[in-house]
Write an enzyme that holds these catalytic residues in place. Structure first.
Site, mmCIF file in Angstrom:
data_model
loop_
_atom_site.group_PDB
_atom_site.id
_atom_site.type_symbol
_atom_site.label_atom_id
_atom_site.label_comp_id
_atom_site.label_asym_id
_atom_site.label_seq_id
_atom_site.Cartn_x
_atom_site.Cartn_y
_atom_site.Cartn_z
ATOM 1 N N CYS A 126 0.249 -20.800 -49.558
ATOM 2 C CA CYS A 126 -0.729 -21.664 -50.212
ATOM 3 C C CYS A 126 -0.463 -21.678 -51.724
ATOM 4 C CB CYS A 126 -2.148 -21.192 -49.904
ATOM 5 S SG CYS A 126 -2.653 -19.696 -50.786
ATOM 6 N N HIS A 130 -0.406 -16.975 -50.810
ATOM 7 C CA HIS A 130 -0.708 -16.292 -49.552
ATOM 8 C C HIS A 130 0.081 -16.957 -48.420
ATOM 9 C CE1 HIS A 130 -4.527 -15.757 -51.979
ATOM 10 N NE2 HIS A 130 -3.946 -14.563 -51.954
ATOM 11 N N CYS A 137 7.368 -27.668 -34.506
ATOM 12 C CA CYS A 137 8.507 -28.216 -35.267
ATOM 13 C C CYS A 137 8.667 -27.553 -36.627
ATOM 14 C CB CYS A 137 8.367 -29.729 -35.427
ATOM 15 S SG CYS A 137 7.026 -30.207 -36.537
ATOM 16 N N CYS A 146 -7.050 -21.494 -46.186
ATOM 17 C CA CYS A 146 -6.450 -20.155 -46.326
ATOM 18 C C CYS A 146 -7.531 -19.096 -46.083
ATOM 19 C CB CYS A 146 -5.853 -19.997 -47.720
ATOM 20 S SG CYS A 146 -5.202 -18.334 -48.045
ATOM 21 N N CYS A 149 -7.989 -17.077 -49.835
ATOM 22 C CA CYS A 149 -8.529 -17.703 -51.058
ATOM 23 C C CYS A 149 -9.279 -19.011 -50.799
ATOM 24 C CB CYS A 149 -7.411 -17.918 -52.065
ATOM 25 S SG CYS A 149 -6.174 -19.111 -51.526
#
Length: 190
Positions: A126, A130, A137, A146, A149
């Site tokens: 992110c 993180h 794929c 996330c 955060c």
């Protein structure tokens, strides 16, 4: 020391200083010897400086610190196993980009290697760094949040969300496991 006449003491210091400056073979580190003689190791207010009113405990600690300082500065000129320690203590700016044994390793790289044997797994991070994984794929097609955060992760139409980047290779960073220095207690020795 209180029984010594200050004038006699000053003459003794000057005599030793002259010896240090003029000798060619006996004193190898003249700068340190002169600073030690003039009570100037470590700069003003340093714990390596003798001050009036020191108790025996403080004097003993100061003596140990001076011995460590002199020893480390002597060995700092030689490249050997003690060089990283001397640089860490005497020149921490040289260690800013060094890898230390106490730093956390990049476990994501090991996880990535084991998961890619099972199929296509691509790791992203992110905008705050993180990590997260995308299967099938390996390209983002849904958005999520996330867990750490709460920023947007993933993406739409195989385009990563803003600030999200694909992670490749070992991401081990220099540093240590103690956290940021701004969160550590103040140094007790000044």
């Amino acid at each position: 020391m209180r029984n010594i006449n200050p004038q006699t003491q000053e003459q003794s210091v000057e005599g030793i200083a002259t010896f240090i400056e003029t000798t060619k073979e006996k004193v190898t580190q003249k700068d340190i010897a002169m600073r030690l003689l003039r009570n100037q190791l470590g700069g003003p207010g340093s714990c390596l400086t003798v001050r009036r009113g020191h108790n025996m405990r403080d004097q003993s600690v100061m003596c140990l610190l001076v011995h460590a300082y002199v020893t480390l500065t002597h060995f700092n000129k030689v490249t050997n196993f003690i060089k990283p320690l001397t640089d860490l203590i005497l020149a921490p700016h040289k260690m800013m980009n060094m890898f230390l044994p106490t730093m956390p390793q990049d476990d994501i790289d090991a996880i990535r290697q084991s998961l890619t044997r099972e199929g296509t797994i691509v790791f992203y991070q992110c905008q705050n760094g993180h990590p997260y994984a995308i299967g099938e794929c390996g390209r983002p097609y849904t958005e999520a949040t996330c867990n750490i955060c709460k920023t947007k992760i993933g993406g739409l139409s195989h385009q990563a969300a803003a600030g999200n980047t694909q992670v490749t290779g070992d991401q081990t960073r220099p540093g240590h496991v103690l956290g940021k220095s701004s969160r550590q207690n103040q140094c007790l020795c000044r």
